[in-house]
Design an enzyme around this catalytic site. Structure first.
Site, PDB file in Angstrom:
ATOM      1  N   GLU A 331       0.855  -1.187   0.000  1.00 42.94           N
ATOM      2  CA  GLU A 331       0.000   0.000   0.000  1.00 42.94           C
ATOM      3  C   GLU A 331       0.891   1.237   0.000  1.00 42.94           C
ATOM      4  OE1 GLU A 331      -2.540   2.700  -0.141  1.00 42.94           O
ATOM      5  OE2 GLU A 331      -3.526   0.749   0.094  1.00 42.94           O
ATOM      6  N   CYS A 406     -14.794  -0.804  -7.311  1.00 44.68           N
ATOM      7  CA  CYS A 406     -15.989   0.019  -7.086  1.00 44.68           C
ATOM      8  C   CYS A 406     -16.393   0.772  -8.347  1.00 44.68           C
ATOM      9  CB  CYS A 406     -15.766   0.990  -5.927  1.00 44.68           C
ATOM     10  SG  CYS A 406     -14.437   2.172  -6.221  1.00 44.68           S
TER      11      CYS A 406
END
Length: 455
Positions: A331, A406
């Site tokens: 990340e 998404c």
């Protein structure tokens, strides 16, 4: 036909963002808040070649799936598109949206027949960033933006936000009014308060609340702490500073005004610390169904080395870590990785390692070739994956990839790239409704290495 003409239309389909679509005389008409199957009158707003943009005027024949919206701001506020539609119709329209994108953008012949409904369709969002502004009369207004503008609608409540969110909003607004704390003006670059911050853990009832300010020197913060700390469940009060003239909501600096620097919540029996800048799925009532689908797709076992790319605070990878030999997360956000490591400790997950870095730049170099992944979780931001990252994942040659997205358009684009540039097959796609009452939808795709791929 000209602007302001009133015309009669039959709505035959919907756009990906929920607008009704009609076709007549070789023209395509877009009408927000009109539902498929309805006959309506509409006002012409703009004509562009063979496309006409309209405003719904009157419903002559309503859809049997039309319901009465429970929000006085519906059709003005840009947050919800489907408060006027039954939940069944919402799910049907989202499946159509997914299938259209997969076929049209992804060029894939993979029918998506499943959409996982949300167990809760109102007051489900566990996080809100509520804009603060000033109206023409000089009054402070707090709410969400009017459609296609940065004009803030003054709101007392919201049907999709957690019920406690506007308790926080109303306290902050009262504090601003009483102590003459000015809202930020994005045109002039003056004022102080930009947004109101709210986040709640539904399993713990821990609430983090506060403000996003243009400057760190905000007067009467002691009175704000006093007002917010009286709300049941408040365990953390923050001041986030965003000094930039930008549409990005949160700044990089956060000061703790009171309480804990994080709240906690649970997914699939695991506990997670969540910081002010941490990504955490906004629909906690359906997140376990989404994660279970992704992990079931991967069919994890004790020989697996699992990569969690765009791992955030580690929620997905740690939810399946006990099933694998090793978990490796990547990340770019330092704070997120710090919380991922903390979350591994509090869940006694000693087979996990988390790295900070831009995935497409560091993933291949970070990992020892003897520990290449057998399974991969991809959960990128709305923009999807950069092509360079997809190339590196293909080089790593895992057996299976679960791609959570998404935005079905960028998912379809990336799946098309994988299909055309590797020996991988996209074998299954499932949709999951993480955003009831809106046109948004979450998807999860299973990508499998073919038998003739090099190992």
């Amino acid at each position: 036909m000209k602007k302001n003409d009133i015309i009669t239309l039959d709505i035959v389909s919907h756009t990906s963002d929920g607008q009704g679509v009609a076709k007549r005389d070789g023209l395509v008409f877009f009408v927000p808040y009109a539902l498929c199957g309805e006959k309506i009158t509409a006002r012409v707003l703009k004509i562009k070649k063979n496309i006409v943009f309209c405003k719904k005027e009157e419903i002559i024949t309503p859809s049997p799936e039309r319901v009465t919206p429970g929000c006085p701001h519906f059709e003005k506020c840009g947050s919800c598109q489907f408060l006027n539609a039954s939940y069944k119709l919402q799910l049907d329209l989202k499946l159509l949206k997914v299938n259209d994108a997969i076929k049209r953008i992804g060029k894939l012949d993979i029918p998506v027949t499943e959409i996982i409904p949300s167990p809760v369709v109102f007051n489900y969002r566990n996080k809100a960033l509520i804009p603060v502004s000033e109206n023409k009369e000089g009054q402070i207004v707090c709410g969400f933006y009017r459609n296609h503008s940065h004009d803030v609608i003054d709101m007392k409540d919201c049907l999709i936000q957690d019920k406690a969110a506007f308790t926080v909003v109303n306290r902050v607004k009262k504090w601003m009014e009483e102590y003459k704390i000015p809202p930020y003006n994005e045109i002039t670059g003056t004022g102080l308060i930009r947004h109101i911050y709210f986040r709640r853990g539904i399993h713990t009832n821990e609430i983090m609340a506060g403000i996003v300010a243009f400057k760190k020197d905000v007067p009467h913060l002691d009175k704000l702490k006093e007002a917010l700390s009286e709300i049941g469940g408040i365990t953390s009060i923050i001041l986030n500073i965003n000094p930039l003239k930008t549409n990005v909501i949160l700044g990089k600096e956060t000061k703790m005004l009171w309480g804990s620097p994080f709240i906690t919540d649970k997914i699939m029996g695991k506990s997670f610390k969540i910081g002010p800048l941490s990504f955490f799925q906004v629909n906690p009532y359906n997140v376990e169904n989404l994660y279970k689908k992704a992990l079931d797709f991967l069919d994890l076992n004790k020989n697996d080395i699992l990569f969690d790319i765009y791992c955030g605070i580690g929620t997905i990878g740690l939810s399946g870590a006990e099933k694998v030999k090793e978990l490796i997360g990547v990340e770019i956000i330092d704070e997120a990785i710090a919380y991922a490591r903390e979350n591994a400790k509090i869940n006694s997950t000693d087979n996990s390692t988390f790295y900070v870095g831009k995935a497409e730049e560091v993933i291949y170099e970070l990992i020892n070739k003897e520990n290449k992944p057998t399974k991969v979780i991809l959960d990128p931001p709305r923009a999807g994956c950069e092509e360079s990252l997809l190339k590196e994942i293909i080089k790593l040659n895992p057996e299976k990839i679960a791609y959570i997205s998404c935005d079905v358009a960028t998912l379809a684009r990336d799946l098309n790239y994988i299909k055309n540039n590797s020996d991988y097959e996209i074998t299954e796609i499932a949709a999951c409704d993480m955003f009831p009452e809106t046109a948004h939808v979450e998807c999860c795709a299973l990508i499998c290495r073919t038998q003739h791929s090099s190992i």
